[in-house]
Design a protein around this motif. Structure first.
Motif, PDB file in Angstrom:
ATOM      1  N   ARG A 106       0.850  -1.191   0.000  1.00  0.00           N
ATOM      2  CA  ARG A 106       0.000   0.000   0.000  1.00  0.00           C
ATOM      3  C   ARG A 106       0.880   1.232   0.000  1.00  0.00           C
ATOM      4  O   ARG A 106       1.903   1.279   0.677  1.00  0.00           O
ATOM      5  N   LEU A 107       0.476   2.218  -0.771  1.00  0.00           N
ATOM      6  CA  LEU A 107       1.039   3.559  -0.648  1.00  0.00           C
ATOM      7  C   LEU A 107       0.023   4.332   0.167  1.00  0.00           C
ATOM      8  O   LEU A 107      -1.151   4.386  -0.186  1.00  0.00           O
ATOM      9  N   ILE A 108       0.473   4.902   1.252  1.00  0.00           N
ATOM     10  CA  ILE A 108      -0.438   5.649   2.117  1.00  0.00           C
ATOM     11  C   ILE A 108       0.032   7.090   2.167  1.00  0.00           C
ATOM     12  O   ILE A 108       1.196   7.377   2.401  1.00  0.00           O
ATOM     13  N   CYS A 109      -0.904   7.990   1.919  1.00  0.00           N
ATOM     14  CA  CYS A 109      -0.624   9.422   1.962  1.00  0.00           C
ATOM     15  C   CYS A 109      -1.531  10.041   3.027  1.00  0.00           C
ATOM     16  O   CYS A 109      -2.736   9.802   3.042  1.00  0.00           O
ATOM     17  N   ALA A 110      -0.915  10.814   3.907  1.00  0.00           N
ATOM     18  CA  ALA A 110      -1.670  11.557   4.906  1.00  0.00           C
ATOM     19  C   ALA A 110      -1.358  13.030   4.708  1.00  0.00           C
ATOM     20  O   ALA A 110      -0.220  13.403   4.434  1.00  0.00           O
ATOM     21  N   TYR A 111      -2.382  13.866   4.789  1.00  0.00           N
ATOM     22  CA  TYR A 111      -2.126  15.307   4.696  1.00  0.00           C
ATOM     23  C   TYR A 111      -2.975  16.075   5.686  1.00  0.00           C
ATOM     24  O   TYR A 111      -4.040  15.630   6.100  1.00  0.00           O
ATOM     25  N   THR A 112      -2.431  17.214   6.086  1.00  0.00           N
ATOM     26  CA  THR A 112      -3.130  18.191   6.908  1.00  0.00           C
ATOM     27  C   THR A 112      -3.000  19.521   6.193  1.00  0.00           C
ATOM     28  O   THR A 112      -1.896  19.977   5.920  1.00  0.00           O
ATOM     29  N   LEU A 113      -4.110  20.123   5.849  1.00  0.00           N
ATOM     30  CA  LEU A 113      -4.135  21.420   5.187  1.00  0.00           C
ATOM     31  C   LEU A 113      -4.730  22.420   6.166  1.00  0.00           C
ATOM     32  O   LEU A 113      -5.807  22.193   6.720  1.00  0.00           O
ATOM     33  N   GLN A 114      -4.018  23.512   6.395  1.00  0.00           N
ATOM     34  CA  GLN A 114      -4.438  24.475   7.412  1.00  0.00           C
ATOM     35  C   GLN A 114      -4.396  25.882   6.842  1.00  0.00           C
ATOM     36  O   GLN A 114      -3.456  26.261   6.145  1.00  0.00           O
ATOM     37  N   ARG A 115      -5.424  26.654   7.152  1.00  0.00           N
ATOM     38  CA  ARG A 115      -5.485  28.074   6.799  1.00  0.00           C
ATOM     39  C   ARG A 115      -6.245  28.771   7.919  1.00  0.00           C
ATOM     40  O   ARG A 115      -7.401  28.445   8.179  1.00  0.00           O
ATOM     41  N   SER A 116      -5.574  29.686   8.583  1.00  0.00           N
ATOM     42  CA  SER A 116      -6.139  30.328   9.782  1.00  0.00           C
ATOM     43  C   SER A 116      -6.624  29.241  10.724  1.00  0.00           C
ATOM     44  O   SER A 116      -5.864  28.379  11.101  1.00  0.00           O
ATOM     45  N   GLU A 117      -7.890  29.234  11.037  1.00  0.00           N
ATOM     46  CA  GLU A 117      -8.437  28.221  11.950  1.00  0.00           C
ATOM     47  C   GLU A 117      -9.071  27.060  11.204  1.00  0.00           C
ATOM     48  O   GLU A 117      -9.540  26.104  11.827  1.00  0.00           O
ATOM     49  N   LYS A 118      -9.114  27.128   9.877  1.00  0.00           N
ATOM     50  CA  LYS A 118      -9.716  26.047   9.095  1.00  0.00           C
ATOM     51  C   LYS A 118      -8.687  24.951   8.838  1.00  0.00           C
ATOM     52  O   LYS A 118      -7.534  25.233   8.528  1.00  0.00           O
ATOM     53  N   LYS A 119      -9.135  23.698   8.976  1.00  0.00           N
ATOM     54  CA  LYS A 119      -8.245  22.561   8.750  1.00  0.00           C
ATOM     55  C   LYS A 119      -8.980  21.500   7.951  1.00  0.00           C
ATOM     56  O   LYS A 119     -10.196  21.337   8.078  1.00  0.00           O
ATOM     57  N   ALA A 120      -8.210  20.782   7.154  1.00  0.00           N
ATOM     58  CA  ALA A 120      -8.732  19.624   6.429  1.00  0.00           C
ATOM     59  C   ALA A 120      -7.696  18.514   6.535  1.00  0.00           C
ATOM     60  O   ALA A 120      -6.492  18.772   6.485  1.00  0.00           O
ATOM     61  N   TYR A 121      -8.176  17.311   6.721  1.00  0.00           N
ATOM     62  CA  TYR A 121      -7.296  16.159   6.843  1.00  0.00           C
ATOM     63  C   TYR A 121      -7.652  15.151   5.763  1.00  0.00           C
ATOM     64  O   TYR A 121      -8.812  15.038   5.368  1.00  0.00           O
ATOM     65  N   GLY A 122      -6.662  14.393   5.333  1.00  0.00           N
ATOM     66  CA  GLY A 122      -6.923  13.326   4.379  1.00  0.00           C
ATOM     67  C   GLY A 122      -5.987  12.157   4.623  1.00  0.00           C
ATOM     68  O   GLY A 122      -4.837  12.339   5.034  1.00  0.00           O
ATOM     69  N   LEU A 123      -6.500  10.965   4.393  1.00  0.00           N
ATOM     70  CA  LEU A 123      -5.707   9.743   4.449  1.00  0.00           C
ATOM     71  C   LEU A 123      -6.143   8.902   3.255  1.00  0.00           C
ATOM     72  O   LEU A 123      -7.283   8.464   3.187  1.00  0.00           O
ATOM     73  N   ILE A 124      -5.236   8.724   2.312  1.00  0.00           N
ATOM     74  CA  ILE A 124      -5.548   8.048   1.064  1.00  0.00           C
ATOM     75  C   ILE A 124      -4.632   6.844   0.920  1.00  0.00           C
ATOM     76  O   ILE A 124      -3.431   6.938   1.171  1.00  0.00           O
ATOM     77  N   GLN A 125      -5.221   5.726   0.510  1.00  0.00           N
ATOM     78  CA  GLN A 125      -4.436   4.513   0.306  1.00  0.00           C
ATOM     79  C   GLN A 125      -4.622   4.013  -1.119  1.00  0.00           C
ATOM     80  O   GLN A 125      -5.733   4.019  -1.640  1.00  0.00           O
ATOM     81  N   THR A 126      -3.539   3.586  -1.707  1.00  0.00           N
ATOM     82  CA  THR A 126      -3.548   2.982  -3.036  1.00  0.00           C
ATOM     83  C   THR A 126      -2.789   1.672  -2.953  1.00  0.00           C
ATOM     84  O   THR A 126      -1.731   1.606  -2.323  1.00  0.00           O
ATOM     85  N   ARG A 127      -3.327   0.655  -3.576  1.00  0.00           N
ATOM     86  CA  ARG A 127      -2.643  -0.646  -3.599  1.00  0.00           C
ATOM     87  C   ARG A 127      -1.835  -0.754  -4.886  1.00  0.00           C
ATOM     88  O   ARG A 127      -2.321  -0.420  -5.958  1.00  0.00           O
TER      89      ARG A 127
END
Length: 185
Positions: A106-127
């Motif tokens: 698996r390739l696993i990618c995790a990200y945290t995107l932040q702007r001021s107080e707004k946040k977005a998270y992602g965890l994506i997996q590819t086989r």
């Protein structure tokens, strides 16, 4: 004026930078220090932790405006519960290539995107399924600047999921996150 987005310097930074610039963002790159992967760590939890830490470090390092974005992102191959870190020696590269040869991982990618107080998270997996590598292919690949998921199409037999993760870019997920925090229309 386009929004500025800060990313961490790592092996995927040039790919990520090019992708973000194609979206009209002004990219700045800074060095970050990742926490150590411990034997008891679960790979997905570790990668998410690194993405959060990178976003926080970037935010602390930057001379920022309220519109600046901070993208902590990390991608790594995982075989079973074993997370493969970038190899630091020829011997380690051979060991990792031999482990991946003829197997699915698996390739696993995790990200945290932040702007001021707004946040977005992602965890994506590819086989990804690798072909069985010959000893000569292992040796040739091990001599290159090596990261375990930097292969050509001739080394891969199948991809189930997001092909962009081979270059560390979860494109659709990042675009949706950028829209969600109001950066893209």
């Amino acid at each position: 004026m386009s929004a500025r987005i800060w990313i961490a310097q790592d092996v995927f930074a040039p790919h990520i930078q090019h992708f973000l610039e194609s979206l009209g963002l002004d990219v700045s790159i800074a060095l970050c220090t990742d926490s150590t992967f411990l034997k008891e760590d679960v790979p997905t939890a570790y990668l998410k932790r690194v993405s959060i830490e990178r976003a926080q470090q970037l935010r602390q390092k930057a001379v920022q405006s309220p519109q600046d974005l901070f993208l902590g992102i990390t991608t790594a191959p995982v075989v079973g519960r074993r997370l493969l870190q970038p190899s630091t020696s020829h011997k380690e590269a051979v060991r990792q290539l031999t482990l991946l040869s003829g197997r699915r991982h698996r390739l696993i990618c995790a990200y945290t995107l932040q702007r001021s107080e707004k946040k977005a998270y992602g965890l994506i997996q590819t086989r990804v399924a690798m072909k069985k590598l010959t000893s000569q292919e292992v040796e040739t690949l091990a001599q290159q600047p090596f990261f375990p998921c930097d292969f050509t199409a001739s080394h891969i037999t199948a991809i189930i999921g997001m092909p962009g993760l081979l270059q560390g870019i979860p494109a659709a997920s990042l675009i949706n996150a950028l829209k969600g925090i109001g950066t893209l229309a």
